[in-house]
Design an enzyme around this catalytic site. Structure first.
Site, mmCIF file in Angstrom:
data_model
loop_
_atom_site.group_PDB
_atom_site.id
_atom_site.type_symbol
_atom_site.label_atom_id
_atom_site.label_comp_id
_atom_site.label_asym_id
_atom_site.label_seq_id
_atom_site.Cartn_x
_atom_site.Cartn_y
_atom_site.Cartn_z
ATOM 1 N N PRO A 160 47.573 28.489 1.522
ATOM 2 C CA PRO A 160 47.723 28.264 2.960
ATOM 3 C C PRO A 160 47.506 26.802 3.371
ATOM 4 O O PRO A 160 48.034 26.363 4.402
ATOM 5 C CB PRO A 160 46.669 29.179 3.592
ATOM 6 C CG PRO A 160 45.862 29.740 2.489
ATOM 7 C CD PRO A 160 46.561 29.483 1.184
ATOM 8 N N GLN B 285 53.056 21.576 4.616
ATOM 9 C CA GLN B 285 54.523 21.519 4.613
ATOM 10 C C GLN B 285 55.077 21.780 5.997
ATOM 11 O O GLN B 285 56.036 21.145 6.427
ATOM 12 C CB GLN B 285 55.083 22.610 3.704
ATOM 13 C CG GLN B 285 55.030 22.303 2.268
ATOM 14 C CD GLN B 285 56.293 22.846 1.616
ATOM 15 O OE1 GLN B 285 57.372 22.302 1.798
ATOM 16 N NE2 GLN B 285 56.178 23.909 0.878
ATOM 17 N N VAL C 246 58.501 28.062 2.191
ATOM 18 C CA VAL C 246 58.342 27.530 3.553
ATOM 19 C C VAL C 246 58.888 26.118 3.708
ATOM 20 O O VAL C 246 58.902 25.572 4.807
ATOM 21 C CB VAL C 246 56.866 27.540 4.024
ATOM 22 C CG1 VAL C 246 56.362 28.962 4.153
ATOM 23 C CG2 VAL C 246 55.965 26.728 3.122
ATOM 24 N N GLY C 247 59.366 25.519 2.601
ATOM 25 C CA GLY C 247 59.748 24.108 2.636
ATOM 26 C C GLY C 247 60.788 23.765 3.679
ATOM 27 O O GLY C 247 60.696 22.742 4.356
ATOM 28 N N GLU C 248 61.806 24.594 3.811
ATOM 29 C CA GLU C 248 62.909 24.231 4.702
ATOM 30 C C GLU C 248 62.782 24.876 6.083
ATOM 31 O O GLU C 248 63.111 24.256 7.086
ATOM 32 C CB GLU C 248 64.258 24.597 4.071
ATOM 33 C CG GLU C 248 64.224 24.491 2.578
ATOM 34 C CD GLU C 248 65.217 23.545 1.943
ATOM 35 O OE1 GLU C 248 66.015 22.896 2.628
ATOM 36 O OE2 GLU C 248 65.180 23.458 0.709
HETATM 37 MO MO1 MOS Z 1 66.061 20.811 -0.096
HETATM 38 S S1 MOS Z 1 67.459 19.977 1.205
HETATM 39 O O1 MOS Z 1 67.078 21.815 -1.064
HETATM 40 O O2 MOS Z 1 65.415 19.528 -0.986
#
Ligand code: MOS
Length: 710
Positions: free
Chosen positions: A603, A609, A675-677
């Site tokens: 978390p 992120q 959760v990155g994008e």
């Molecule tokens: Mo992400 S735009 O696939 O690094």
């Protein structure tokens, strides 16, 4: 005994290395005999090199070699498509002919003893061109349907229709129909792209900034016509990338080419300015969204027709419209995605590529509809919550939108919002509250990992993944420790080297799902082997008894869940802005985001992120704009003085991130969605909607700079 590390807010295992400067980034490796390369770039967008004179450059102090298309070795350029490369078209071939395809295309490489000598000599290369008419102004191009039928790795036509969208729009009681524009945005990670290349016979080592070491090896092997096993790529630390490191850009080939000719290691590092010409960017998009609804706020028609820029030599195409097909319930939907081929270099993926742009248009339009209907924006979305994915006609594996709206609205204090625009103030500042929905697909790709238990009760776990900043070093160590039942400091995870088991691209928010599942499986297998062979029910004891290492290598791959379920992370983003009524300045005061993203392994890093995504979204909403000179494709603001990105002073004092509980058994063995994008999705429309609420001005062209509000 389990240490239950999955789900704990563990601090970064590489944090100390990073803050003390001991983390080594691509350009920082010390390689004996290193020479420096400087790239000479074209000053026209389209045409041919008529003459190129490198005599003065060759005579300059410290110069080792000057490579142009006239003297550079012919390269094999075997067919090769890495997964992030466009399906249609062919990459630029470096220094192989006199053709110029875009402004800033590499046309020579100067190699010298020092960087200063290389940079100086590069200014001495004399070039004349035969210019041909090209197009670098997106407003003068008729977009066309792409050749490819794939976007984001899933077979989807660029044009879709269900029901009778035009008829339903014409008949709708309430409608909105507007066009939204997002200009080109460039990648500006802290670390610029850099490559050091060193040959040993026909074997090559590359220290490179990349989100996928194996893709670099495969591409450079194809370019030079050597086996991929001959190319080792080392990339332990990446200082931010967000998609800029998915493909293998021309400077990597140039570094390897330079090192081959100079017969010594060569380093090529892009300057901040070169980042605007040497790697891809988020493409300029133009999107029409038309919505029709009944008076009681049920969507009857949704038309989303968008296009984006791409180059003349490759068809880059992103998932601009995908979310419009399933995010809200609507029986009559038309989507069309087109491309505008221009004399520019190929755009690329940039954090939530497609979704971030498409959902800005969609969620702005939904807000416009809410205003037209006089319905609260959250309530309007709740009235159009779908029971299933109406495009794929599949159930969602899990979808927590309702819960996200509820918890984020409650945390934000949304019930205290007064509906009319210009109705909330703080002294002379106009206050606005806006919100938007977010989504991003759950991606899961084949991955491999190795786990090795040692007699001293420690473990080594490996996979050739990357960590551009989300905390992959840490989360993988956590998963391994958790499964092995070992304290975290006794587990050493290694990534970023082609000598390690193959991992998929560190992108598409798929690393935790893919590499995490591989690490989990490898550790389970190693643990079971150790316990069985060691005849103990504790790993440390079993390994002590065994007295020799136990090793397990595992490959994981997705099953058929994607045929039975629509799998996505969902979220809701709420923003408060204050707008200066006299100066048009916008300050984002608060952002609250709630996300249903499956299991959250860490978390602390996940929250980090999401905060990063919110700040990126502020940049998208208010600041970022690569100005393209329509006459020649130059980017006059290709620098940090004139391309604004949010700094600490631009970040709100309150960025609240809530992960709603989700137990999704379908997505992947770890139950994570990534959760990155999704972290950047929904932020720009939430801010734009808040600005409308504050000012009564609907700005449909990003970034929302003060001039647009005056
Ligand atoms: Mo992400 S735009 O696939 O690094």
């Amino acid at each position: 005994m389990t240490t239950a590390l999955i789900g704990q807010p563990v601090s970064r295992v590489d944090g100390r290395q990073k803050v003390t400067g001991r983390a080594t980034y691509a350009a920082e490796f010390e390689v004996p005999g290193l020479a420096h390369g400087a790239i000479v770039r074209s000053t026209i967008a389209h045409g041919r090199i008529a003459s190129i004179n490198s005599v003065a450059a060759e005579r300059a102090a410290g110069v080792v070699a000057v490579l142009t298309h006239r003297n550079a070795p012919r390269l094999a350029y075997r067919p090769h498509k890495g997964a992030p490369d466009p399906d249609v078209g062919e990459r630029l071939h470096m220094l192989q002919d006199d053709q110029v395809n875009h402004q800033g295309q590499p046309i020579a490489l100067v190699i010298a003893e020092t960087l200063e000598q290389a940079n100086h000599a590069a200014t001495l290369v004399r070039v004349s061109y035969t210019s041909e008419t090209g197009t670098t102004d997106i407003e003068r191009i008729e977009p066309v349907l792409p050749t490819q039928k794939n976007d984001q790795g899933q077979v989807r036509p660029p044009e879709t229709r269900r029901g009778d969208p035009e008829g339903a729009l014409a008949a709708a009681e309430v409608k909105v129909d507007y066009t939204y524009v997002i200009p080109r945005e460039n990648h500006n990670p802290v670390e610029m792209h850099a490559t050091i290349a060193a040959w040993d016979g026909d074997r090559l080592t590359l220290w490179d900034k990349t989100q996928w070491v194996h893709n670099v090896a495969d591409e450079i092997a194809a370019v030079f016509g050597i086996p991929a096993e001959n190319v080792r790529v080392v990339s332990p630390f990446v200082g931010g990338a967000f998609g800029s490191g998915l493909r293998t850009w021309p400077h990597v080939t140039l570094a390897a080419l330079g090192a081959r000719v100079a017969r010594r290691p060569v380093k090529v590092m892009l300057s901040r300015r070169e980042m605007y010409y040497g790697v891809g960017y988020r493409p300029h998009t133009v999107q029409r969204v038309a919505l029709g609804a009944s008076r009681d706020g049920r969507l009857a028609a949704l038309l989303h027709d968008g296009y984006q820029e791409t180059s003349t030599y490759e068809e880059f195409s992103e998932a601009l419209l995908n979310a419009s097909r399933f995010l809200h319930s609507c029986p009559n939907v038309y989507t069309r995605h087109r491309i505008a081929r221009m004399n520019v270099h190929t755009p690329t993926y940039m954090r939530a590529p497609g979704e971030a742009s498409g959902i800005f248009a969609l969620e702005s339009a939904i807000d416009e509809l809410a205003v037209a209907l006089g319905v609260d924006p959250v309530e309007l979305r709740l009235r159009n919550e779908p029971e299933q994915d109406e495009f794929k006609r599949l159930p969602f594996s899990s979808r927590s939108t309702r819960e996200c709206y509820r918890v984020a609205a409650e945390r934000f204090g949304w019930s205290r919002r007064t509906a009319a625009s210009r109705s909330m103030r703080d002294g002379r500042w106009l206050i606005g509250w806006g919100m938007a929905t977010a989504t991003y697909p759950m991606n899961y790709a084949p991955a491999s990992a190795m786990a090795r238990l040692l007699p001293d009760g420690t473990a080594e776990v490996r996979s050739a993944s990357s960590d551009m900043g989300p905390g992959t070093w840490t989360s993988m160590t956590q998963v391994a420790s958790d499964i092995l039942g070992l304290p975290i400091e006794r587990v050493k995870f290694t990534l970023g080297d082609t000598r390690l088991p193959r991992a998929p691209v560190h992108g598409g928010s798929m690393t935790m799902a893919s590499v995490g599942s591989a690490v989990q499986a490898a550790c389970r297998k190693a643990r079971e082997d150790a316990l069985t062979r060691g005849g103990a029910n504790d790993v440390t004891e079993a390994m002590r008894r065994l007295g020799q290492p136990v090793e397990a290598s595992v490959d994981v791959q997705p099953g058929d869940a994607s045929q039975r379920f629509s799998m996505h992370a969902f979220g809701a983003v709420f923003a408060e802005v204050a707008v200066d009524p006299d100066l048009g300045e916008t300050r984002v005061r608060r952002i609250v985001g709630a996300y249903g993203a499956g299991r959250i392994v860490n978390p602390k890093t996940a929250r980090s992120q999401c905060i990063g995504g919110m700040i990126g979204g502020i940049g998208m909403a208010l600041m970022e704009h690569s100005v393209v000179d329509g006459r020649n494709g130059r980017v006059p603001n290709a620098n940090f003085a004139e391309y604004a990105v949010p700094v600490h002073a631009d970040a709100p004092s309150l960025m609240d991130v809530i992960f709603v509980e989700e137990d999704d058994p379908h997505v992947n063995p770890l139950g994570v969605k990534g959760v990155g994008e999704i972290a950047i999705v929904g932020v720009a429309p939430a801010i734009a909607n808040a600005i409308f609420h504050a000012t009564g001005k609907r700005i449909r062209e990003l970034p929302i700079t003060p001039d647009k509000l005056l």
